[in-house]
Write an enzyme that holds these catalytic residues in place. Structure first.
Site, mmCIF file in Angstrom:
data_model
loop_
_atom_site.group_PDB
_atom_site.id
_atom_site.type_symbol
_atom_site.label_atom_id
_atom_site.label_comp_id
_atom_site.label_asym_id
_atom_site.label_seq_id
_atom_site.Cartn_x
_atom_site.Cartn_y
_atom_site.Cartn_z
ATOM 1 N N ARG A 101 0.884 -1.176 0.000
ATOM 2 C CA ARG A 101 0.000 0.000 0.000
ATOM 3 C C ARG A 101 0.916 1.218 0.000
ATOM 4 O O ARG A 101 1.642 1.448 0.976
ATOM 5 C CB ARG A 101 -0.917 -0.006 1.219
ATOM 6 C CG ARG A 101 -1.708 1.271 1.383
ATOM 7 C CD ARG A 101 -2.854 1.148 2.345
ATOM 8 N NE ARG A 101 -3.952 0.392 1.771
ATOM 9 C CZ ARG A 101 -5.212 0.407 2.225
ATOM 10 N NH1 ARG A 101 -5.524 1.139 3.266
ATOM 11 N NH2 ARG A 101 -6.150 -0.311 1.646
ATOM 12 N N ASP A 221 -17.643 6.525 -2.289
ATOM 13 C CA ASP A 221 -16.430 6.457 -1.466
ATOM 14 C C ASP A 221 -16.226 7.849 -0.873
ATOM 15 O O ASP A 221 -16.889 8.812 -1.285
ATOM 16 C CB ASP A 221 -15.242 6.034 -2.361
ATOM 17 C CG ASP A 221 -13.949 5.805 -1.581
ATOM 18 O OD1 ASP A 221 -13.978 5.753 -0.335
ATOM 19 O OD2 ASP A 221 -12.886 5.679 -2.238
ATOM 20 N N CYS A 261 -16.527 1.018 -0.257
ATOM 21 C CA CYS A 261 -15.317 0.241 0.088
ATOM 22 C C CYS A 261 -15.000 0.307 1.567
ATOM 23 O O CYS A 261 -14.323 -0.574 2.089
ATOM 24 C CB CYS A 261 -14.136 0.722 -0.745
ATOM 25 S SG CYS A 261 -13.823 2.491 -0.564
ATOM 26 N N ARG A 289 -13.520 -9.214 0.827
ATOM 27 C CA ARG A 289 -12.112 -8.890 0.582
ATOM 28 C C ARG A 289 -11.250 -10.114 0.882
ATOM 29 O O ARG A 289 -10.350 -10.461 0.135
ATOM 30 C CB ARG A 289 -11.670 -7.714 1.482
ATOM 31 C CG ARG A 289 -12.316 -6.370 1.172
ATOM 32 C CD ARG A 289 -11.862 -5.808 -0.147
ATOM 33 N NE ARG A 289 -10.425 -5.741 -0.255
ATOM 34 C CZ ARG A 289 -9.663 -4.732 0.208
ATOM 35 N NH1 ARG A 289 -10.219 -3.693 0.773
ATOM 36 N NH2 ARG A 289 -8.342 -4.750 0.056
HETATM 37 N N1 CP Z 1 -11.399 -0.695 1.802
HETATM 38 C C1 CP Z 1 -10.139 -0.712 2.267
HETATM 39 O O1 CP Z 1 -9.156 -0.907 1.550
HETATM 40 O O2 CP Z 1 -10.062 -0.530 3.612
HETATM 41 P P1 CP Z 1 -8.725 -0.307 4.449
HETATM 42 O O3 CP Z 1 -8.191 1.039 4.064
HETATM 43 O O4 CP Z 1 -9.161 -0.387 5.887
HETATM 44 O O5 CP Z 1 -7.742 -1.396 4.084
HETATM 45 N N1 NVA Z 2 -10.334 6.270 -1.776
HETATM 46 C C1 NVA Z 2 -9.986 5.841 -0.438
HETATM 47 C C2 NVA Z 2 -10.153 4.362 -0.332
HETATM 48 C C3 NVA Z 2 -9.830 3.777 1.023
HETATM 49 C C4 NVA Z 2 -9.992 2.306 1.055
HETATM 50 C C5 NVA Z 2 -8.578 6.270 -0.118
HETATM 51 O O1 NVA Z 2 -7.707 6.138 -0.985
HETATM 52 O O2 NVA Z 2 -8.344 6.750 0.982
#
Ligand code: CP
Ligand code: NVA
Length: 305
Positions: A101, A221, A261, A289
């Site tokens: 991430r 979102d 999400c 997920r």
């Molecule tokens: N939806 C999602 O990716 O949640 P997190 O940011 O908690 O991993």
């Molecule tokens: N669009 C959001 C999604 C989180 C899962 C972000 O990037 O923060």
């Protein structure tokens, strides 16, 4: 070496294969069976941003599959102690798969170039492919065949929206986006989508009511994603007309579901009455997920039956 950086990395048949492994593993899980398809395999999680769902669903899923996981925090010095080439080549010697991430999409692309093991994108500023696969899998559970159905995206043209656009294109779903000007896909993204998913039927409008009319699923979102906190106030003003509330949902067909999400900012992009309504499938979606990522891991690491 296969990676999952965006959904352009998967063919439609591969997505269906992942769904079918996930479906099998989920049904076994529901019966109390945890099939150890990946004994001894090791997954590293490299996270530059916070996470509940992605981290826990990958770690729990890998445990069910008989493998193990290492959460790599600040102290591995990702991007700080050594160059990406050395970092990636060393990590590839030590683990079977890395879930990353990252703040910048290019960092994940760069890591995948140098890593000698599979790299999975666990969210960047440009894409969230594991999320979109879980979303489509959820719709497949609810509606069966996906081709020809419509998903309405209400709000920011962000990372999740981009991955859903690719995902919809791959499974033959139409996507309607109600997004204010200035927050829509940029030209580079539109060009990429045309190349990667030429069959995608994407409609863009500034009218949320029109967008939900034909949809089997209404998706939203947060208006300010991680890293955009400084723009929050402006975004809240710009997206005020794009809240998913009971009035908007009243323009959708009977049977239309609500997706998000998560995490949600209740009272901003969605109201409590929608996210807590019987139409909302956000908890099933979050649970999926894990099931879908087990499918991804089993498929990517070659353990699928
Ligand atoms: N939806 C999602 O990716 O949640 P997190 O940011 O908690 O991993
Ligand atoms: N669009 C959001 C999604 C989180 C899962 C972000 O990037 O923060």
């Amino acid at each position: 070496m296969r990676h999952l950086i965006t959904l352009a990395d998967l063919t439609s048949a591969e997505i269906e294969r992942i769904f079918s492994i996930a479906e099998d593993l989920k049904s076994k899980f529901d019966r109390g069976l945890r099939e150890p398809l990946l004994p001894g395999r090791v997954m590293a999680l490299l996270f530059e941003k916070q996470s509940l769902r992605t981290r826990v669903s990958f770690e729990a899923g890998m445990a069910h599959l008989g493998g193990s996981s290492l959460f790599l925090g600040e102290d591995v010095g990702f991007g700080k102690r050594e160059n990406m080439r050395d970092f990636g080549r060393v990590l590839g010697e030590l683990v079977d798969v890395v879930v990353v991430r990252a703040k910048k999409h290019e960092v994940v692309v760069d890591l995948a170039e140098h890593c000698t093991c599979s790299v999975i994108n666990g969210l960047t500023d440009r894409a969230h492919p594991c999320q979109a696969l879980a979303d489509l899998f959820t719709l497949r559970e609810l509606f069966g065949k996906l081709a020809g159905r419509t998903l309405a995206w209400i709000g920011d043209g962000n990372n999740v929206a981009r991955s859903l656009a690719r995902g919809c294109g791959k499974v033959g779903m139409n996507m309607v986006m109600a997004t204010p000007k200035g927050y829509r896909f940029d030209d580079a993204t539109m060009t990429q989508l045309k190349r990667e998913v030429p069959g995608l039927q994407l409609t863009v409008t500034d009218d949320p009511v029109a967008a939900v009319g034909d949809a089997v699923a209404v998706y939203t979102d947060v208006w300010a994603s991680m890293g955009q906190e400084a723009e929050r106030e402006k975004r809240c003003r710009d997206f005020a007309r794009y809240q998913v509330n009971a009035e908007l949902m009243s323009h959708a067909q009977k049977g239309t579901v609500f997706l998000h999400c998560l995490p949600a900012r209740r009272g901003e992009e969605v109201t409590d009455e929608v996210i807590d309504s019987p139409q909302s499938v956000v908890i099933q979606e979050a649970g999926n997920r894990m099931h879908v990522q087990k499918g991804i891991l089993a498929w990517l690491l070659g353990a699928q039956k």
